[in-house]
Design a protein around this motif. Structure first.
Motif, mmCIF file in Angstrom:
data_model
loop_
_atom_site.group_PDB
_atom_site.id
_atom_site.type_symbol
_atom_site.label_atom_id
_atom_site.label_comp_id
_atom_site.label_asym_id
_atom_site.label_seq_id
_atom_site.Cartn_x
_atom_site.Cartn_y
_atom_site.Cartn_z
ATOM 1 N N SER A 171 -26.090 26.539 70.999
ATOM 2 C CA SER A 171 -27.182 26.005 70.170
ATOM 3 C C SER A 171 -26.805 24.643 69.592
ATOM 4 O O SER A 171 -27.659 23.805 69.316
ATOM 5 N N LEU A 203 -29.195 21.481 69.036
ATOM 6 C CA LEU A 203 -29.459 20.909 67.710
ATOM 7 C C LEU A 203 -29.165 19.414 67.695
ATOM 8 O O LEU A 203 -29.922 18.614 67.138
ATOM 9 N N ASN A 250 -24.156 29.868 57.215
ATOM 10 C CA ASN A 250 -22.785 29.391 57.308
ATOM 11 C C ASN A 250 -22.681 28.173 56.392
ATOM 12 O O ASN A 250 -23.320 27.159 56.677
ATOM 13 N N ASP A 285 -32.206 27.022 62.422
ATOM 14 C CA ASP A 285 -30.942 27.208 63.152
ATOM 15 C C ASP A 285 -30.479 28.640 62.859
ATOM 16 O O ASP A 285 -29.992 28.923 61.767
ATOM 17 N N PRO A 345 -28.230 31.219 64.460
ATOM 18 C CA PRO A 345 -27.254 31.891 65.339
ATOM 19 C C PRO A 345 -26.864 33.280 64.844
ATOM 20 O O PRO A 345 -26.271 34.049 65.602
ATOM 21 N N SER A 355 -23.772 32.914 71.314
ATOM 22 C CA SER A 355 -22.335 32.819 71.028
ATOM 23 C C SER A 355 -21.799 34.009 70.249
ATOM 24 O O SER A 355 -20.668 34.424 70.462
ATOM 25 N N LYS A 356 -22.598 34.536 69.336
ATOM 26 C CA LYS A 356 -22.050 35.584 68.465
ATOM 27 C C LYS A 356 -22.230 36.976 69.056
ATOM 28 O O LYS A 356 -21.692 37.942 68.521
ATOM 29 N N ARG A 403 -21.064 29.261 76.501
ATOM 30 C CA ARG A 403 -21.920 28.187 76.010
ATOM 31 C C ARG A 403 -23.371 28.373 76.453
ATOM 32 O O ARG A 403 -23.894 27.595 77.260
HETATM 33 C C1 PLP Z 1 -25.103 27.561 61.597
HETATM 34 C C2 PLP Z 1 -24.571 27.320 62.959
HETATM 35 N N1 PLP Z 1 -25.313 26.617 63.822
HETATM 36 C C3 PLP Z 1 -24.892 26.379 65.072
HETATM 37 C C4 PLP Z 1 -23.663 26.838 65.509
HETATM 38 C C5 PLP Z 1 -23.246 26.521 66.915
HETATM 39 O O1 PLP Z 1 -23.278 27.664 67.719
HETATM 40 P P1 PLP Z 1 -23.199 27.616 69.311
HETATM 41 O O2 PLP Z 1 -21.918 28.273 69.669
HETATM 42 O O3 PLP Z 1 -24.390 28.364 69.796
HETATM 43 O O4 PLP Z 1 -23.218 26.201 69.724
HETATM 44 C C6 PLP Z 1 -22.851 27.566 64.640
HETATM 45 C C7 PLP Z 1 -21.539 28.040 65.080
HETATM 46 O O5 PLP Z 1 -20.742 28.572 64.356
HETATM 47 C C8 PLP Z 1 -23.327 27.817 63.331
HETATM 48 O O6 PLP Z 1 -22.626 28.528 62.437
#
Ligand code: PLP
Length: 425
Positions: A117, A121, A202, A230, A232, A262-263, A270
């Motif tokens: 993501s 972004l 986060n 956003d 995730p 990702s999580k 990716r």
């Molecule tokens: C709030 C937030 N946005 C985006 C990301 C990026 O995630 P991705 O691995 O999908 O690029 C993270 C990754 O920790 C995140 O915490």
């Protein structure tokens, strides 16, 4: 929606790359076609032949020679069709966006795959943000976003938030310096977008409530700004039913949603995806056509095959197993915090995600303690100031992640942290 008014000159100037269009046409062409068009390398020269990947449930994903050739080849910039169609169905099931049947130009929901993501972004920010533009977000904020935004030279306006995310009344107050009709006048520089992480933020672990989202969405309509959702940690919400997303409320086509696998599937493969109004998603794809060209076909095929094997039900059952893991981890870190940090620090119970945001009592700025002394005690945290627009802002907060450490390790870490706080007071 007048999407043109949101675009940077760079984004507005993007045109389709002719050779990428051919890649797309070729991917749909019948076998009888003789193509001398694209510069795709001949996969017969590649060293890899087949692959068999075993899942933890004991199923296999097989790449025979034909699939392998495809996996190692260029593919359409928006994503491979079987992954896109699966993701589209998932978004409809989970969010039922009002825009799904809108005409394309009026913001019909569209999707593109991105390399995580973060990549999506970054392209969204490049698409809409000019130097000097006003952007709304709630501090403390994910440092990956801050470091993407700051070099763009925009003016980041902090919207106060609490344990339930952005406070709508505070947003109203921030916006009160403009009149709603100012959005029609570029000179007035009304905020172009609001960025937020609505679930398990986060670093704070906080989640926005549904009622607040509705109020924020109405303000976005009134002042005509985009919402960048956003999310995730959407799939790591501990309680059901999951909170409705901004996308699910998007009657105008003003929400750009970033999802991540990702999580829940893999952070190293990716795979992320952007969902939003077609006129904007198209701009992101045009950017991809001249940057990464596409997300790895190999990983897209791997994920698509897994998702097709699972079906939606199997995917959501997997998500539930992941949630169970993180819920136990969250309970373990809270137990450790209660045991060692009571009286020394304060925290909110997270309802999603993988972070505990801890406020140390009596210490004005924990940076030195975390970045020098804690390391000597072999415990690692991130100090709160790293999540502020001005990273020199003193902060009594630290971020503890409960994703990797075992309950025993979290207990030991907080025992050491408690000792460190006492020594530093
Ligand atoms: C709030 C937030 N946005 C985006 C990301 C990026 O995630 P991705 O691995 O999908 O690029 C993270 C990754 O920790 C995140 O915490």
């Amino acid at each position: 929606m007048n999407y043109a008014r949101f675009l940077t000159a760079t984004s507005a100037a993007r045109k389709p790359s002719p050779i990428r269009i051919w890649t797309e046409i070729l991917s749909r062409a019948p076998k009888s076609v003789i193509s001398l068009a694209t510069g795709s390398p001949n996969p017969n020269t590649f060293p890899f032949k087949t692959a068999v990947i075993t899942t933890k449930q004991g199923n296999t994903i097989q790449f025979d020679e034909e699939v392998m050739k495809r996996a190692l080849q260029y593919s359409p910039s928006a994503g491979i069709p079987e992954l896109l169609s699966w993701l589209k169905q998932l978004q409809v099931k989970l969010h039922n966006p009002p825009t799904i049947h809108y005409p394309s130009s009026q913001g019909q929901m569209d999707i593109c795959v991105t390399s995580g993501s973060q990549e999506g972004l970054c392209k969204v920010f490049e698409m809409i943000i000019n130097r000097g533009d006003n952007i709304l977000l709630n501090e403390p904020a994910y440092s990956g976003t801050l470091q993407a935004l700051l070099p763009l030279g925009c003016n980041i306006i902090n919207v106060p938030s609490d344990g339930c995310g952005i406070i709508p009344d505070s947003l109203k107050e921030v916006l009160s310096r403009w009149k709603p009709e100012d959005s029609k006048n570029p000179q007035k520089n009304t905020p172009k977008c609001l960025y937020t992480v609505p679930n398990g933020n986060n670093p704070t672990g906080n989640s926005l409530t549904s009622d607040r989202k509705k109020e924020i969405y109405e303000l976005a309509r009134k002042y005509d700004f985009l919402i960048i959702e956003d999310d995730p940690y959407y799939f790591l919400q501990f309680n059901k039913p999951w909170t409705p997303s901004f996308l699910s409320m998007d009657v105008d086509g003003r929400v750009i949603r970033a999802d991540s696998f990702s999580k829940i599937l893999s952070s190293g493969l990716r795979i992320g995806f952007i969902t939003g109004p077609k006129p904007l998603v198209e701009r992101i794809v045009l950017h991809t056509q001249v940057s990464t060209l596409q997300t790895s076909t190999f990983t897209q095929l791997l994920v698509a095959q897994l998702l097709h094997q699972w079906g939606e039900e199997g995917f959501l059952a997997h998500v539930d197993r992941v949630i169970d893991f993180y819920r136990n981890q969250k309970d373990a870190i809270l137990a450790a915090a209660d045991k060692w940090l009571s009286g020394l620090a304060e925290w909110h119970v997270p309802t999603a995600g993988m972070f505990l945001w801890i406020k140390v009592k009596g210490i004005y700025d924990v940076k030195k303690m975390i970045e020098e002394k804690a390391i000597k005690k072999e415990i690692f945290f991130i100090s709160g100031s790293d999540f502020y627009i001005d990273s020199s802002t003193p902060s009594p907060y630290l971020r503890a992640s409960f994703s990797l450490a075992s309950p025993e390790q979290m207990d030991t870490a907080f025992q050491r942290l408690a000792q460190l706080i006492k020594e530093s007071l």
